[in-house]
Write an enzyme that holds these catalytic residues in place. Structure first.
Site, PDB file in Angstrom:
ATOM      1  N   CYS A 161       6.150   6.097   3.693  1.00  0.00           N
ATOM      2  CA  CYS A 161       4.877   5.245   3.858  1.00  0.00           C
ATOM      3  C   CYS A 161       3.670   4.922   5.115  1.00  0.00           C
ATOM      4  O   CYS A 161       2.463   4.851   4.531  1.00  0.00           O
ATOM      5  CB  CYS A 161       4.542   3.532   3.445  1.00  0.00           C
ATOM      6  SG  CYS A 161       5.960   3.140   2.117  1.00  0.00           S
ATOM      7  N   HIS A 294      -2.323  -2.121   6.873  1.00  0.00           N
ATOM      8  CA  HIS A 294      -0.984  -2.070   6.270  1.00  0.00           C
ATOM      9  C   HIS A 294      -1.211  -2.528   4.855  1.00  0.00           C
ATOM     10  O   HIS A 294      -1.005  -2.703   3.797  1.00  0.00           O
ATOM     11  CB  HIS A 294       0.435  -1.256   7.333  1.00  0.00           C
ATOM     12  CG  HIS A 294       1.205  -0.476   6.253  1.00  0.00           C
ATOM     13  ND1 HIS A 294       1.055   0.751   5.646  1.00  0.00           N
ATOM     14  CD2 HIS A 294       2.398  -0.956   5.863  1.00  0.00           C
ATOM     15  CE1 HIS A 294       2.446   0.216   4.998  1.00  0.00           C
ATOM     16  NE2 HIS A 294       2.827  -0.325   5.390  1.00  0.00           N
ATOM     17  N   HIS A 329       0.267   0.040  -3.870  1.00  0.00           N
ATOM     18  CA  HIS A 329       0.550   0.096  -2.253  1.00  0.00           C
ATOM     19  C   HIS A 329       1.391   2.185  -2.446  1.00  0.00           C
ATOM     20  O   HIS A 329       2.459   2.124  -3.353  1.00  0.00           O
ATOM     21  CB  HIS A 329       2.327  -0.410  -1.552  1.00  0.00           C
ATOM     22  CG  HIS A 329       2.703   0.091  -0.326  1.00  0.00           C
ATOM     23  ND1 HIS A 329       1.712   1.731   0.041  1.00  0.00           N
ATOM     24  CD2 HIS A 329       3.673   0.054   0.744  1.00  0.00           C
ATOM     25  CE1 HIS A 329       2.168   2.337   0.959  1.00  0.00           C
ATOM     26  NE2 HIS A 329       3.758   1.058   1.794  1.00  0.00           N
TER      27      HIS A 329
END
Lengths: 399, 353
Positions: A161, A294, A329
């Site tokens: 990620c 994040h 996400h």
């Protein structure tokens, strides 16, 4: 690289909140998220999860890109081509052969969207064989390079990620070292049954809209997206009379070295990544005016990141928000779309809200920004963390 | 001012066993379409409980990485950078089979957790407690070279003083079958060595190869890495210019190259690029290595290990010699060239030190 950093001269994006810069910006300002039930992936989990899905079928994407019949572009590749093309188009003029041009892309899922469809069928149906070679992560990068007409340095990063942040970092390094004059950097990831089930087994998917940094957060919503930035050398900026949109001033990557998927309690990796980014930018933490966190909305990430932020900024916490409640996400693409959001924030002097936030986390002394609001922004920080303890921070500065 | 960069440690796990002094004496050309890797015992490095959960790629990576660090006497490097074409193929395939076969039910996370491409780099970092820079490149046959490029820039800058750089690719069963269906791997009933080959496709094998790169020259230093370049597409007619530009950039001419290390894979459709490269150089020794370690996206990393060894020894074993030209001068500058199916070309330049 004296001065502000590496010039960012073009941006392009597609996500569940918009297929253009204008649409994305409008959604962010009006607080309109792109989270829905899944339509384009055949999964039994469809009624249990919410996703940031781009509402184009693969056939519609192929039409938008004007791909010929019989093409073997995966969804990941198509999203990537779409956003990268938009980034190049935003330059106005761009002769790919005039300068040493490269592409540093990133993806985590690669061609898994087709592999999971045809995994066993490949053995029986030769007509499907053109998709076999699209499984690897490099395939989408090759397709994007071909689509843009790039002959040069083309490579791909996959660090889960944080992938796109690392692609941006490598691109900046190549410019600084004079190995490239221009580089298109970013990431692309399509939703797939593979990743949905993977995150589901980790029990970190929320069955509601995700709530980054909220005391009662239940987990993340997955999403799909692609975004690319064009980085150009000072020389190209001068010769082509570019007006940079913003500068990439700093970057840092560090490893948490704590656990394959979980983040450490004190956010050591995140802390180190931010420190490195400050060093590269030659800035102190107090220079940061906004943080695009994040903030995945998993219990573990937001606590670890929140603690790392408090370690860095102590009592002087800048405005911060996670935009993951807008887009979900988007894994390898996340740092690229959030880089684009940071650039827009700097251009518009506006901070975007952290949607769905209600209650401050009891372990933290700070809360995210919940409304879009004007703010004086000179430098903004973007964090991205991935499996394998991979932690990356980027600092963008106003042009 | 650019600093010199040295290879101070090498480690590998290949179809011919692990990196060792007698590697080339004990090696034999591969003849099968898919070749098994000769694995070492992992007991001393990995606890049995952990080893059971790890795929071959992770274990091979950990082993090769430790060998490379040990040779260089480095405990914790400043950065870990890896390259892999297909990533953790075994765990990806395992998790995908479970998703498909069980219709998305009864799934456990271990295979998914280990399926991400950066698992090997992450596991090495976790083992060593290395909190430095940790990157993984995944772009077919330039995955490893991308990692080296990244390391070179950081070492040139002095951002890092020692970097662990490596490559690993494992081959899972189903993926191997699929690659045979599209002709990347030779059919199972074809048994040709790279040199004998008259057919398309290559003999595949898994491998892991790691290096400790450092700014410091030590008694262990094999050679210097001068430069490298990568390009997605180079036609055979563009190859002379591609090579020439790279050599010129490094102040060299064709005749300055004392040996070529070529990625000949026995694929009759694509080995033409290497023949073309050989023709550019007049009476220069050409070497190959994929007949020993097989083809995979990152087997070119072994080519670099081999070049480093020969430059260090100032000798070339017969088993690695491709053409019949004999070495009649010191082995100073060695040029490596690799590509895969006409794409993802790389040139790497090493020099004796």
């Amino acid at each position: 690289m004296a001065g502000a950093g590496v010039a960012i001269t073009g941006i392009g994006i597609i996500s569940s909140i918009g297929k253009t810069m204008e649409e994305s910006q409008q959604a962010l300002l009006s607080g309109t998220h792109g989270i829905s039930r899944i339509e384009h992936v055949d999964t039994k989990l469809r009624d249990n999860i919410w996703v940031g899905e781009i509402k184009y079928s693969n056939a519609e994407l192929a039409d938008l890109l004007k791909l010929p019949a019989g093409h073997n572009y995966t969804r990941t590749a198509m999203l990537g081509c779409y956003a990268a093309q938009a980034a190049v188009a935003s330059l106005g003029s761009c002769d790919m052969d005039a300068y040493k041009t490269g592409l540093i892309s990133s993806t985590s899922v690669g061609g898994m969207d087709y592999t999971e469809r045809y995994f066993y069928k490949y053995l029986e149906d030769p007509a499907l064989h053109p998709y076999i070679s699209t499984h690897d992560a490099g395939d989408s990068s090759h397709k994007i390079a071909d689509y843009l007409g790039i002959q040069g340095l083309v490579t791909t990063i996959s660090t889960a990620c944080s992938s796109a942040a690392n692609a941006i970092m490598m691109g900046a390094r190549l410019i600084k070292h004079g190995r490239l004059d221009r580089v298109i950097v970013g990431g692309t990831d399509a939703l797939s049954k593979f990743t949905i089930n993977g995150f589901n087994t980790l029990m970190i998917l929320s069955d509601e809209l995700c709530q980054p940094f909220d005391q009662d957060r239940k987990g993340l919503n997955l999403g799909e997206a692609a975004a690319y930035l064009v980085l150009e050398s000072e020389e190209v900026v001068r010769k082509e009379n570019r007006k940079p949109l913003a500068y990439l001033a700093g970057y840092g990557n560090a490893n948490d070295a704590f656990h394959q998927t979980a983040s450490s309690d004190n956010g050591e990796g995140a802390f180190l990544a931010m420190e490195k980014a400050f060093t590269v930018a030659g800035l102190s933490a107090s220079a940061i005016d906004y943080i695009n966190a994040h903030g995945t909305a998993t219990p573990n990430n937001d606590l670890s990141e929140g603690r790392a932020l408090q370690r860095i900024f102590s009592d002087d916490m800048p405005l911060f928000s996670s935009t993951k409640a807008f887009t979900g996400h988007t894994l390898a693409a996340a740092a690229a779309i959030e880089a684009v959001f940071c650039i827009v924030a700097l251009q518009q002097q506006i901070v975007f809200p952290n949607l769905n936030f209600k209650t401050q986390m009891e372990e933290l002394d700070c809360s995210p920004q919940t409304e879009a609001r004007p703010a004086q922004l000179e430098h903004v920080l973007s964090n991205s963390f991935g499996f394998g303890g991979n932690c990356s921070s980027l600092i963008f500065s106003k042009a | 001012m650019k600093r010199s960069i040295y290879i101070n440690g090498i480690g590998a796990v290949t179809a011919q066993g692990v990196w060792r002094a007698d590697f080339f004496v004990e090696s034999h050309p591969l003849q099968h379409a898919v070749n098994a890797v000769q694995q070492p015992s992992y007991k001393e490095l990995i606890s049995p409980a952990m080893a059971r959960r790890m795929s071959r790629g992770i274990k091979m990576g950990i082993y090769a990485a430790q060998q490379a660090l040990d040779e260089a006497h480095i405990t914790i490097p400043d950065a870990i950078i890896t390259g892999t074409g297909l990533g953790c193929s075994e765990d990806s395939e395992k998790f995908l089979r479970n998703v498909l076969d069980n219709e998305e039910q009864f799934l456990t996370p271990t295979a998914f957790i280990q399926s991400t491409h950066n698992t090997v780099a992450a596991q090495i970092a976790l083992r060593l407690g290395c909190k430095g820079y940790n990157f993984t490149y995944v772009n077919r046959s330039v995955s490893f070279e991308s990692a080296v490029l990244d390391a070179l820039m950081q070492l040139h800058d002095g951002e890092a003083s020692s970097i662990l750089v490596g490559a690993v690719d494992e081959i899972s069963d189903h993926t191997a079958r699929l690659l045979q269906l599209i002709g990347y791997i030779k059919p199972s009933d074809v048994h040709e060595t790279v040199k004998e080959s008259k057919s398309p496709g290559a003999n595949y094998a898994e491998s892991a190869t790691f290096f400790t790169l450092s700014q410091e020259k030590t008694a262990q230093s094999y050679c210097e890495i001068l430069d490298l370049c990568l390009q997605n597409k180079v036609s055979q007619s563009e190859l002379p210019t591609f090579v020439d530009k790279f050599l010129k950039k490094n102040g060299l001419q064709l005749q300055d190259i004392d040996a070529l290390v070529l990625g000949y894979s026995g694929d009759s459709d694509f080995d033409g690029w290497y023949e073309q490269a050989e023709q550019l150089f007049d009476a220069t020794v050409s070497l190959y290595y994929k007949h020993l370690v097989g083809q995979c996206d990152t087997s070119s990393a072994f080519g670099l290990a081999m070049a480093a060894q020969f430059v260090s020894d100032q000798a070339i074993p017969e088993t690695a010699q491709y053409n019949t030209t004999t070495l009649d001068r010191p082995l100073k500058n060695v040029l490596l060239y690799n590509q895969f199916r006409g794409e993802d070309h790389s040139l790497v330049l090493v020099r004796s030190c």
